[in-house]
Motif scaffolding. Structure first.
Motif, PDB file in Angstrom:
ATOM      1  N   LEU A  17      41.464  61.777  33.682  1.00  0.00           N
ATOM      2  CA  LEU A  17      41.106  61.469  35.064  1.00  0.00           C
ATOM      3  C   LEU A  17      41.637  60.101  35.480  1.00  0.00           C
ATOM      4  O   LEU A  17      42.009  59.899  36.645  1.00  0.00           O
ATOM      5  CB  LEU A  17      39.581  61.520  35.236  1.00  0.00           C
ATOM      6  CG  LEU A  17      39.046  61.258  36.649  1.00  0.00           C
ATOM      7  CD1 LEU A  17      39.616  62.279  37.635  1.00  0.00           C
ATOM      8  CD2 LEU A  17      37.520  61.282  36.656  1.00  0.00           C
ATOM      9  N   ALA A  18      41.678  59.151  34.532  1.00  0.00           N
ATOM     10  CA  ALA A  18      42.211  57.815  34.835  1.00  0.00           C
ATOM     11  C   ALA A  18      43.677  57.893  35.250  1.00  0.00           C
ATOM     12  O   ALA A  18      44.138  57.105  36.085  1.00  0.00           O
ATOM     13  CB  ALA A  18      42.047  56.888  33.628  1.00  0.00           C
ATOM     14  N   PHE A  77      54.117  68.643  34.885  1.00  0.00           N
ATOM     15  CA  PHE A  77      52.816  69.121  34.405  1.00  0.00           C
ATOM     16  C   PHE A  77      52.779  69.086  32.873  1.00  0.00           C
ATOM     17  O   PHE A  77      51.850  68.545  32.265  1.00  0.00           O
ATOM     18  CB  PHE A  77      52.576  70.545  34.913  1.00  0.00           C
ATOM     19  CG  PHE A  77      51.214  71.098  34.596  1.00  0.00           C
ATOM     20  CD1 PHE A  77      50.219  71.116  35.563  1.00  0.00           C
ATOM     21  CD2 PHE A  77      50.921  71.606  33.338  1.00  0.00           C
ATOM     22  CE1 PHE A  77      48.950  71.627  35.279  1.00  0.00           C
ATOM     23  CE2 PHE A  77      49.671  72.109  33.039  1.00  0.00           C
ATOM     24  CZ  PHE A  77      48.684  72.128  34.009  1.00  0.00           C
ATOM     25  N   ALA A  78      53.820  69.650  32.250  1.00  0.00           N
ATOM     26  CA  ALA A  78      53.872  69.673  30.785  1.00  0.00           C
ATOM     27  C   ALA A  78      54.151  68.287  30.206  1.00  0.00           C
ATOM     28  O   ALA A  78      53.558  67.901  29.191  1.00  0.00           O
ATOM     29  CB  ALA A  78      54.941  70.669  30.331  1.00  0.00           C
ATOM     30  N   TYR A  79      55.023  67.529  30.858  1.00  0.00           N
ATOM     31  CA  TYR A  79      55.405  66.207  30.361  1.00  0.00           C
ATOM     32  C   TYR A  79      54.223  65.235  30.347  1.00  0.00           C
ATOM     33  O   TYR A  79      54.161  64.329  29.506  1.00  0.00           O
ATOM     34  CB  TYR A  79      56.538  65.647  31.217  1.00  0.00           C
ATOM     35  CG  TYR A  79      56.897  64.219  30.913  1.00  0.00           C
ATOM     36  CD1 TYR A  79      57.539  63.879  29.726  1.00  0.00           C
ATOM     37  CD2 TYR A  79      56.585  63.196  31.800  1.00  0.00           C
ATOM     38  CE1 TYR A  79      57.860  62.571  29.432  1.00  0.00           C
ATOM     39  CE2 TYR A  79      56.901  61.885  31.519  1.00  0.00           C
ATOM     40  CZ  TYR A  79      57.534  61.581  30.329  1.00  0.00           C
ATOM     41  OH  TYR A  79      57.836  60.283  30.047  1.00  0.00           O
ATOM     42  N   SER A  80      53.277  65.425  31.267  1.00  0.00           N
ATOM     43  CA  SER A  80      52.130  64.509  31.350  1.00  0.00           C
ATOM     44  C   SER A  80      51.347  64.468  30.044  1.00  0.00           C
ATOM     45  O   SER A  80      50.750  63.445  29.697  1.00  0.00           O
ATOM     46  CB  SER A  80      51.202  64.923  32.501  1.00  0.00           C
ATOM     47  OG  SER A  80      50.584  66.181  32.235  1.00  0.00           O
ATOM     48  N   GLY A  81      51.348  65.573  29.317  1.00  0.00           N
ATOM     49  CA  GLY A  81      50.635  65.602  28.050  1.00  0.00           C
ATOM     50  C   GLY A  81      51.234  64.673  27.014  1.00  0.00           C
ATOM     51  O   GLY A  81      50.518  64.173  26.134  1.00  0.00           O
ATOM     52  N   LEU A  82      52.529  64.419  27.107  1.00  0.00           N
ATOM     53  CA  LEU A  82      53.178  63.518  26.158  1.00  0.00           C
ATOM     54  C   LEU A  82      52.742  62.076  26.365  1.00  0.00           C
ATOM     55  O   LEU A  82      52.310  61.393  25.438  1.00  0.00           O
ATOM     56  CB  LEU A  82      54.702  63.614  26.294  1.00  0.00           C
ATOM     57  CG  LEU A  82      55.377  64.913  25.855  1.00  0.00           C
ATOM     58  CD1 LEU A  82      56.855  64.857  26.192  1.00  0.00           C
ATOM     59  CD2 LEU A  82      55.175  65.139  24.370  1.00  0.00           C
ATOM     60  N   ILE A 112      47.917  66.550  38.016  1.00  0.00           N
ATOM     61  CA  ILE A 112      47.146  67.755  37.709  1.00  0.00           C
ATOM     62  C   ILE A 112      47.237  68.068  36.223  1.00  0.00           C
ATOM     63  O   ILE A 112      46.252  68.442  35.579  1.00  0.00           O
ATOM     64  CB  ILE A 112      47.651  68.944  38.560  1.00  0.00           C
ATOM     65  CG1 ILE A 112      47.366  68.687  40.043  1.00  0.00           C
ATOM     66  CG2 ILE A 112      47.004  70.252  38.116  1.00  0.00           C
ATOM     67  CD1 ILE A 112      47.962  69.721  40.975  1.00  0.00           C
ATOM     68  N   GLY A 113      48.448  67.895  35.663  1.00  0.00           N
ATOM     69  CA  GLY A 113      48.621  68.150  34.242  1.00  0.00           C
ATOM     70  C   GLY A 113      47.779  67.242  33.370  1.00  0.00           C
ATOM     71  O   GLY A 113      47.172  67.695  32.399  1.00  0.00           O
ATOM     72  N   SER A 114      47.712  65.953  33.724  1.00  0.00           N
ATOM     73  CA  SER A 114      46.922  65.002  32.929  1.00  0.00           C
ATOM     74  C   SER A 114      45.464  65.429  32.838  1.00  0.00           C
ATOM     75  O   SER A 114      44.847  65.348  31.766  1.00  0.00           O
ATOM     76  CB  SER A 114      47.016  63.604  33.550  1.00  0.00           C
ATOM     77  OG  SER A 114      48.319  63.112  33.493  1.00  0.00           O
ATOM     78  N   TYR A 115      44.932  65.901  33.966  1.00  0.00           N
ATOM     79  CA  TYR A 115      43.515  66.277  33.984  1.00  0.00           C
ATOM     80  C   TYR A 115      43.270  67.604  33.272  1.00  0.00           C
ATOM     81  O   TYR A 115      42.393  67.714  32.412  1.00  0.00           O
ATOM     82  CB  TYR A 115      43.015  66.351  35.422  1.00  0.00           C
ATOM     83  CG  TYR A 115      41.528  66.625  35.515  1.00  0.00           C
ATOM     84  CD1 TYR A 115      40.608  65.620  35.205  1.00  0.00           C
ATOM     85  CD2 TYR A 115      41.052  67.872  35.872  1.00  0.00           C
ATOM     86  CE1 TYR A 115      39.246  65.860  35.266  1.00  0.00           C
ATOM     87  CE2 TYR A 115      39.697  68.124  35.935  1.00  0.00           C
ATOM     88  CZ  TYR A 115      38.798  67.114  35.640  1.00  0.00           C
ATOM     89  OH  TYR A 115      37.462  67.363  35.692  1.00  0.00           O
ATOM     90  N   ILE A 116      44.061  68.634  33.624  1.00  0.00           N
ATOM     91  CA  ILE A 116      43.849  69.960  33.049  1.00  0.00           C
ATOM     92  C   ILE A 116      44.146  69.959  31.550  1.00  0.00           C
ATOM     93  O   ILE A 116      43.390  70.531  30.752  1.00  0.00           O
ATOM     94  CB  ILE A 116      44.712  71.009  33.775  1.00  0.00           C
ATOM     95  CG1 ILE A 116      44.218  71.179  35.212  1.00  0.00           C
ATOM     96  CG2 ILE A 116      44.673  72.355  33.039  1.00  0.00           C
ATOM     97  CD1 ILE A 116      45.016  72.167  36.035  1.00  0.00           C
ATOM     98  N   LEU A 117      45.223  69.312  31.154  1.00  0.00           N
ATOM     99  CA  LEU A 117      45.557  69.265  29.734  1.00  0.00           C
ATOM    100  C   LEU A 117      44.528  68.457  28.948  1.00  0.00           C
ATOM    101  O   LEU A 117      44.216  68.788  27.796  1.00  0.00           O
ATOM    102  CB  LEU A 117      46.956  68.679  29.541  1.00  0.00           C
ATOM    103  CG  LEU A 117      48.113  69.530  30.091  1.00  0.00           C
ATOM    104  CD1 LEU A 117      49.438  68.797  29.925  1.00  0.00           C
ATOM    105  CD2 LEU A 117      48.168  70.889  29.409  1.00  0.00           C
TER     106      LEU A 117
END
Length: 401
Positions: free
Chosen positions: A49-50, A223-228, A347-352
Motif C-alpha cells: 500500500l505504501a 503490474f508484474a514488474y512491481s513485484g520485483l 495496482i500490482g504492488s497492492y494485489i501482489l
C-alpha cells in the motif's frame, strides 16, 4: 546552433536530472517494504500500500502535467515540481508512523509524476527531430542506470547504515536532480506559450489517444514488474539469501544496459515486433526461474534473464508511444504511456502484496510470469493487429488510386 547535435549540454543536464530523480525513486521503492515491515511493524499488504499510494497520486496528477506546462511554461513546471520532490524526499527523515509515511508517499508520488513528465518532455524537445528514436533510447538509458544502481544502493545502505542513511542519500539525489533540472533549458520554452492555452480543459488535453494501445501492454508489464522492486528484499529474506538481494539488481541492470545499443538498431531496422515477442518470452522465463530461486546462483541468473527481457521492452514501448503521436503531442503521449505504466505498477504492488501475504512470494513471482506472458496477447490485439489493419487499409487505398 547545430540542430543535428544530440549530446548538447542541456540534453546532458536533463538526462542527469532524470537519472538522480529515478535513482531516488528506485532506492526508496526497493528498501521501503523492509522499512514498513521491520521498522514500522507493518505487513506485506501495508508495504504494498505504501507503494500503491505513491502511484495513485502519480496517476491522478500526471495527466495535468502537460496542461501545467502549456499554461505556466515548461521550465517553470520543471523547477517547481523538482523543488517539491526535494522537499518530500527530505520529509522521510521525520517519519514517526505508518499514517505519516502514507501522507508523504502521496505528495511524493504527485511531485514525481509531474517532475518526470516535464523533464521527459524537455528532453524530447531538445532532441533533433530526425534523431528522436536514438535520443529517446539514450534518455531512457539514464533511467535504466538508475534502476540498476538505485536498488543496489538502497538494499546495501539499509543493511549497513540503516534507513536514516538511505533517506538522507535519497534527499541528496533529489537535490542534484533539482539543480540539474533547473539549470537545463529546453528550446520549446517561449513567451507565447501561455497564450496558447484553451479556456476550457478538455479530455484530449490530458491524454493522447494514439498512445493508449501500446500503453495497455505497458500496464500489464508494470503490474508484474512491481513485484520485483517492491518485494525483492522480503522475498530474499524468506529464502534466506537476503545478503544477495542487491546483487540481483546488479545483474538485472547489467543486462538492461549492455544490449541497449543493439536493441535501438534492431528497432530501427527490423521493427518492434521482432523485439517485443522474444523479450516477453525471456522476461517470463526469468520470472519462472526467480519463483524457484533458493540459491545465490539461481537468483543472479534469473536477475540477468529478467533484465534482458525487461530492458528491451521498456524503451521499445516508450518509442512506439511517442512516435504514434503528432510532434506537438509527444510529451502528452509520454505522459499517457506512464499513466498506465504507473497504474499497473501501483495496482500490482497492492494485489501482489496481498497474494504474497496470503500464500508465498515464490507463488507470487510465478503468477507474475503468467501475467507477463499474457502481455503478448494484449500487445498483439491492441497494437500489432491494429497496425496490420491500418497498413492493409493504406495498401488498398493506394491500389484503388
Amino acid at each position: 546552433m547545430n540542430t543535428n547535435k544530440l549530446w548538447s549540454l542541456d540534453f546532458i543536464k536533463v538526462c542527469l536530472s532524470s537519472f538522480f530523480l529515478f535513482f531516488s525513486f528506485y532506492t526508496l521503492a526497493t528498501a521501503l517494504s523492509g522499512y514498513v515491515t521491520t521498522h514500522l511493524g507493518g505487513s506485506g499488504t501495508q508495504a504494498g500500500l505504501a507503494m500503491t499510494i505513491f502511484i495513485i497520486a502519480a496517476v491522478i496528477l500526471r495527466p495535468f502535467a502537460g496542461h501545467f506546462m502549456s499554461r505556466y511554461g515548461e521550465r517553470k513546471v520543471v523547477i517547481i515540481s523538482l523543488l517539491l520532490f526535494l522537499l518530500c524526499s527530505v520529509a522521510y527523515l521525520g517519519v514517526f508512523g505508518y499514517a505519516m509515511l502514507l501522507l508523504i508517499r502521496f505528495f511524493h508520488g504527485g511531485t514525481f509524476a509531474i517532475a518526470t513528465t516535464s523533464t521527459n518532455t524537455t528532453a524530447i524537445n531538445i532532441i533533433p527531430e530526425h534523431r528522436k528514436g536514438e535520443g529517446i533510447s539514450y534518455f531512457s538509458l539514464f533511467m535504466s542506470l538508475a534502476m540498476v544502481i538505485g536498488p543496489f544502493v538502497g538494499l546495501s545502505i539499509t543493511a549497513q547504515g540503516g534507513y536514516t542513511a538511505m533517506f538522507a542519500i535519497c534527499a541528496v539525489c533529489a537535490l542534484l536532480a533539482f539543480v540539474l533540472g533547473a539549470w537545463a533549458r529546453g528550446p520549446s520554452v517561449t513567451k507565447e506559450m501561455p497564450t496558447q492555452v484553451k479556456s476550457k480543459l478538455k479530455w484530449g488535453d490530458l491524454f493522447e489517444r494514439k498512445a493508449v494501445p501500446i500503453a495497455l501492454s505497458g500496464f500489464v508489464v508494470a503490474f508484474a514488474y512491481s513485484g520485483l522492486v517492491t518485494f525483492m528484499s522480503v522475498f530474499t529474506r524468506e529464502q534466506a539469501i537476503e545478503q544477495y538481494a542487491s546483487y540481483f539488481f546488479v545483474c538485472f541492470g547489467i543486462m538492461i544496459v549492455l544490449p541497449r545499443p543493439i536493441v535501438g538498431k534492431l528497432l530501427d531496422r527490423v521493427g518492434e515486433h521482432v523485439i517485443v515477442y522474444p523479450s516477453i518470452a525471456i522476461f517470463a522465463i526469468g520470472l519462472v526461474l526467480l519463483s524457484a530461486a533458493d540459491s545465490t546462483v539461481m537468483l543472479l541468473v534469473s536477475g540477468s534473464i529478467i533484465g534482458l527481457g525487461y530492458g528491451a521492452l521498456l524503451p521499445c514501448f516508450q518509442t512506439i508511444a511517442v512516435l504514434a503521436a503528432p510532434p506537438h503531442r509527444r510529451g502528452l503521449a509520454t505522459a499517457t504511456f506512464y499513466i498506465l505504466f504507473d497504474l499497473g505498477y501501483g495496482i500490482g504492488s497492492y494485489i501482489l502484496g496481498f497474494l504474497a501475504s496470503g500464500y508465498s512470494y515464490s507463488l507470487m513471482y510465478f503468477l507474475c510470469a503468467i501475467i507477463i506472458a499474457f502481455s503478448a496477447v494484449i500487445y498483439y490485439l491492441f497494437h500489432h493487429k491494429r497496425k496490420q489493419m491500418i497498413a492493409s487499409a493504406d495498401d488498398k487505398a493506394y491500389v484503388s488510386s
